[in-house]
Design an enzyme around this catalytic site. Structure first.
Site, PDB file in Angstrom:
ATOM      1  N   GLU A 195       0.831  -1.209   0.000  1.00 14.85           N
ATOM      2  CA  GLU A 195       0.000   0.000   0.000  1.00 14.85           C
ATOM      3  C   GLU A 195       0.866   1.259   0.000  1.00 14.85           C
ATOM      4  OE1 GLU A 195      -3.033   0.399  -0.661  1.00 14.85           O
ATOM      5  OE2 GLU A 195      -3.512  -1.737  -0.733  1.00 14.85           O
ATOM      6  N   GLN A 214       0.606   6.837  -5.571  1.00 16.74           N
ATOM      7  CA  GLN A 214       1.175   7.642  -6.658  1.00 16.74           C
ATOM      8  C   GLN A 214       1.985   6.815  -7.660  1.00 16.74           C
ATOM      9  OE1 GLN A 214       0.549  10.933  -6.315  1.00 16.74           O
ATOM     10  NE2 GLN A 214       0.154  11.130  -4.140  1.00 16.74           N
ATOM     11  N   THR A 215       1.900   5.484  -7.598  1.00 14.66           N
ATOM     12  CA  THR A 215       2.767   4.669  -8.450  1.00 14.66           C
ATOM     13  C   THR A 215       1.964   3.525  -9.066  1.00 14.66           C
ATOM     14  OG1 THR A 215       4.496   5.161  -6.845  1.00 14.66           O
ATOM     15  CG2 THR A 215       5.019   3.508  -8.488  1.00 14.66           C
ATOM     16  N   LEU A 240      11.847   4.608  -7.141  1.00 16.43           N
ATOM     17  CA  LEU A 240      10.393   4.522  -6.966  1.00 16.43           C
ATOM     18  C   LEU A 240       9.769   5.897  -6.700  1.00 16.43           C
ATOM     19  CD1 LEU A 240       8.322   2.239  -7.013  1.00 16.43           C
ATOM     20  CD2 LEU A 240       8.743   1.851  -4.595  1.00 16.43           C
ATOM     21  N   TYR A 291      -6.072   6.784   4.341  1.00 19.78           N
ATOM     22  CA  TYR A 291      -6.143   5.803   3.268  1.00 19.78           C
ATOM     23  C   TYR A 291      -5.377   4.521   3.636  1.00 19.78           C
ATOM     24  CZ  TYR A 291      -5.131   3.076  -0.733  1.00 19.78           C
ATOM     25  OH  TYR A 291      -5.001   1.984  -1.551  1.00 19.78           O
ATOM     26  N   ASP A 322      -9.031   6.371  -2.584  1.00 19.83           N
ATOM     27  CA  ASP A 322      -7.876   6.869  -3.331  1.00 19.83           C
ATOM     28  C   ASP A 322      -8.415   7.427  -4.649  1.00 19.83           C
ATOM     29  OD1 ASP A 322      -8.549   4.664  -4.801  1.00 19.83           O
ATOM     30  OD2 ASP A 322      -6.561   3.761  -4.792  1.00 19.83           O
ATOM     31  N   CYS A 373     -19.151  -2.886 -17.029  1.00 15.99           N
ATOM     32  CA  CYS A 373     -19.127  -2.534 -15.593  1.00 15.99           C
ATOM     33  C   CYS A 373     -20.299  -3.178 -14.844  1.00 15.99           C
ATOM     34  CB  CYS A 373     -19.192  -1.017 -15.449  1.00 15.99           C
ATOM     35  SG  CYS A 373     -19.217  -0.493 -13.722  1.00 15.99           S
ATOM     36  N   CYS A 381     -25.537   3.355 -12.030  1.00 11.95           N
ATOM     37  CA  CYS A 381     -24.577   4.460 -12.088  1.00 11.95           C
ATOM     38  C   CYS A 381     -25.236   5.740 -12.633  1.00 11.95           C
ATOM     39  CB  CYS A 381     -23.416   4.054 -12.981  1.00 11.95           C
ATOM     40  SG  CYS A 381     -22.210   5.365 -13.177  1.00 11.95           S
TER      41      CYS A 381
END
Ligand code: SF4
Length: 378
Positions: free
Chosen positions: A57, A62-63, A100, A140, A158, A222, A228
């Site tokens: 986590e 951001q990756t 990273l 988070y 997120d 989906c 939705c």
């Protein structure tokens, strides 16, 4: 009914919720069914070790997943548990993280591992509340680890989850506003209450990554399409609404491979900020309209105490940080005068060039080092 999901539920923060509505239960069942069939086979999903989940986590923030997998495997091989991470040297931890990015994550992991080893007998706290007491663990990460590793009904929001929820509920306000963000967390909370909270959270994240993508969401594939609001209204691609970010500031800087008696100078940044604790070539930011050669003399004098007679230009590296667009001018300088006196950096070493490449460093430094070593003078 381990978490009391069919009656009133309570997160580790003590907030009470009414029992789930039929619609919420149906939505979470659709998500869980979809996840069971479509989940990617990721290495951290094959084990339930809370430490391994925590590392994944931290790395995934951001990756991209594909980038994280080899780093996660190497990190776990090098530091297989909390005691080994807690006992590691800072350079070893940053070295395993090298390339990273967002290095404060690695420094915080290391600090948190020391706290867990010293105060929790080497075992991660098993509630979101306990996890948030640790350095660098925010809402988070606490929710992700508590739900995935410990089956706690804790929400996560997120970027992927925010997008799915904003579209599902037709939220057409700026999700960067605290009141709107709070609504997203409430929607995530109402969904996570029930069996398999870890799978539910991962289902939301996975749906955002694979189907409800930022551009061209694949609504026909989906599981939530009938529920939705954005799909119904036909405006999914315009959601979530985000205020336009300021353009990154353009910055120029200089760095030099300084050679003395066959050894080169490496300096280490103080352990704070974006690249804190990493090794790099000495240099610094240029003042507005300052020429690179003049800026190199000035920054080396101010930040290392060294005076150089001349410098060979070796090229340029461009790098985009979150808020800065950097142009780095790279030089090589021989036999500087003076003794090293550091400002802003907290350590230095004179090393063989190959040894410098082994130190923990950012991708930007690797590119600059390669230019300085292998490009001809310009
Ligand atoms: Fe996203 Fe489309 Fe699914 Fe709605 S129906 S959640 S917009 S992929």
């Amino acid at each position: 009914m381990r978490n009391g999901w069919n009656r009133t539920s309570r997160t580790s923060f003590g907030k009470r919720f009414p029992k789930s509505t039929v619609a919420v239960k149906a939505t979470r069942q659709l998500l869980l069914d979809w996840y069971r069939v479509n989940r990617r086979d990721l290495p951290w999903r094959r084990i339930r070790d809370p430490y391994a989940v925590w590392i994944s986590e931290a790395m995934l923030q951001q990756t991209r997943v594909e980038t994280v997998i080899p780093y996660w495997e190497r990190f776990l091989a090098r530091f297989p548990d909390i005691p080994s991470l807690a006992a590691a040297e800072p350079d070893a931890v940053l070295g395993a993280w090298s390339g990273l990015g967002y290095y404060s994550r690695a420094r915080n992991l290391h600090r948190a591992a020391k706290v867990v080893a010293a105060q929790h007998g080497g075992r991660l706290p098993d509630t979101a509340e306990g996890l948030r007491e640790l350095p660098g663990i925010g809402r988070y990460t606490a929710g992700a680890v508590a739900s995935i590793a410990f089956d706690r009904p804790e929400p996560v929001v997120d970027g992927n989850v925010a997008r799915v929820l904003a579209r599902l509920h037709g939220i057409r306000e700026d999700t960067g506003r605290p009141a709107v963000a709070a609504r997203l967390w409430e929607h995530a909370e109402e969904l996570v209450r029930g069996p398999r909270p870890g799978d539910l959270n991962q289902a939301l994240m996975e749906l955002g990554a694979l189907v409800c993508t930022p551009r061209a969401p694949r609504c026909p594939a989906c599981p939530l399409r009938r529920r939705c609001a954005a799909h119904r209204a036909g405006d999914a691609e315009s959601l979530p609404v985000r205020k336009r970010k300021a353009a990154p500031r353009s910055v120029q800087a200089v760095a030099a491979l300084i050679v003395r008696r066959g050894r080169v100078l490496a300096v280490r940044r103080a352990p704070r900020g974006v690249l804190g604790g990493l090794w790099e070539l000495p240099g610094g930011e240029l003042a507005p309209r300052e020429r690179p050669e003049a800026g190199l003399r000035r920054t080396l004098r101010e930040r290392t105490g060294l005076a150089i007679a001349g410098a060979e230009r070796r090229g340029e590296v461009r790098h985009l940080f979150t808020h800065r667009n950097l142009l780095l001018h790279v030089f090589r300088c021989d036999t500087p005068k003076g003794r090293v006196r550091l400002v802003d950096f907290d350590a230095h070493r004179w090393l063989a060039p190959t040894a410098l490449a082994e130190l923990p460093q950012a991708a930007l430094t690797r590119k600059a080092l390669s230019l300085a070593l292998f490009s001809p003078a310009q």
